[in-house]
Enzyme design. Structure first.
Site, mmCIF file in Angstrom:
data_model
loop_
_atom_site.group_PDB
_atom_site.id
_atom_site.type_symbol
_atom_site.label_atom_id
_atom_site.label_comp_id
_atom_site.label_asym_id
_atom_site.label_seq_id
_atom_site.Cartn_x
_atom_site.Cartn_y
_atom_site.Cartn_z
ATOM 1 N N GLY A 197 0.818 -1.209 0.000
ATOM 2 C CA GLY A 197 0.000 0.000 0.000
ATOM 3 C C GLY A 197 0.850 1.256 0.000
ATOM 4 O O GLY A 197 0.579 2.218 -0.722
ATOM 5 N N TYR A 198 1.889 1.248 0.805
ATOM 6 C CA TYR A 198 2.792 2.400 0.888
ATOM 7 C C TYR A 198 3.493 2.615 -0.454
ATOM 8 O O TYR A 198 3.560 3.747 -0.954
ATOM 9 C CB TYR A 198 3.810 2.174 2.004
ATOM 10 C CG TYR A 198 4.736 3.340 2.240
ATOM 11 C CD1 TYR A 198 4.343 4.408 3.045
ATOM 12 C CD2 TYR A 198 5.997 3.374 1.669
ATOM 13 C CE1 TYR A 198 5.190 5.483 3.263
ATOM 14 C CE2 TYR A 198 6.859 4.449 1.883
ATOM 15 C CZ TYR A 198 6.444 5.494 2.683
ATOM 16 O OH TYR A 198 7.295 6.557 2.901
ATOM 17 N N ALA A 199 4.019 1.529 -1.032
ATOM 18 C CA ALA A 199 4.705 1.645 -2.319
ATOM 19 C C ALA A 199 3.768 2.178 -3.398
ATOM 20 O O ALA A 199 4.145 3.037 -4.208
ATOM 21 C CB ALA A 199 5.280 0.293 -2.733
#
Length: 256
Positions: free
Chosen positions: A160-162
């Site tokens: 999700g962060y990436a």
């Protein structure tokens, strides 16, 4: 224009999200040192008497705090209404607030994904759009996003962060393409491995920490203060011909 004047933020007002600690706090202090008055935004910031307020005031600058839950659209729009009424002119927007949720992709639930995308991508877009409108009317403005090394890489156990930071990199370019001709500079800063709450789990893992340090030519974790120079540059007239760029501050990680 002298180079000293080009880097001065005297008389400017800068709004920094995630200003309560870590990278956001360091950026707020850097902008204040360069002459700007600061509006600090965080879900948890004290409205009066916070540490960052005291430090900004000690530099001779004004500080105003606003609370906003950037995972909640209602909270964001309520904040926007309030800040526009009290501070009609915002010269600099630093879209810094972010979060990270760690779990392998096969176990990365909707709750993790939605929270990260809401805070790291949806909220920064709404803020950039709404403050960007005002800056276009003013004929000038600086918008700075905190990107990431994962704007360029995939990372491990943080899908999700990436995804959010990869999208931020593209959003920076998209907004710059539309707004550069209108006097609004949109750029980003990609911090490397910085010693903050978001990297506490990595620093506590002896195997991951060792592998990370071995790849960084500078041989150390970064500190929030390492981002000060980049944010002042992008917020100032010194960067007036810089558009759609992401400055990487990583101790050389991306060069390996």
């Amino acid at each position: 224009m002298s180079i000293v004047k080009a880097f001065s933020l005297e008389g400017k007002t800068a709004l920094v999200t995630g200003a309560n600690k870590g990278i956001g706090k360091a950026m707020a202090l850097a902008l204040a040192e360069a002459g700007a008055n600061i509006i600090g935004v965080s879900a948890s910031i004290e409205l009066v008497g916070s540490e960052v307020e005291r430090e900004v005031n000690a530099l001779g600058r004004n500080f105003n705090a606003f609370q906003a839950d950037l995972s909640n659209k209602e909270s964001i729009y309520k904040f926007l209404e309030s800040v526009h009424s009290k501070h009609p002119i915002i010269d600099i927007l630093v879209n810094n607030a972010g979060t990270i949720m760690r779990a392998p992709a096969a176990e990365h639930g909707d709750d993790y994904w939605d929270r990260v995308i809401d805070i790291n991508l949806n909220a920064p877009f709404v803020l950039a759009r709404e403050f960007g409108k005002k800056m276009i009317e003013q004929g000038s403005g600086k918008i700075i996003f905190t990107a990431s090394l994962l704007s360029f890489q995939g990372g491990i156990n943080v899908p999700g962060y990436a995804a959010s930071k990869g999208a931020v990199a593209s959003l920076i370019k998209a907004l710059a393409n539309e707004w550069a001709s209108k006097g609004v500079n949109v750029n980003g800063i990609a911090p490397g491995y910085i010693a903050t709450d978001n990297t506490a789990a990595l620093r506590a893992d002896p195997v991951r920490s060792k592998s990370i340090l071995e790849r960084i030519p500078a041989g150390r974790w970064g500190t929030p203060d390492d981002l000060k120079g980049a944010v002042v540059f992008l917020a100032s007239n010194a960067s007036n011909y810089v558009n759609g760029t992401i400055i990487i501050v990583d101790g050389g990680w991306m060069g390996r």
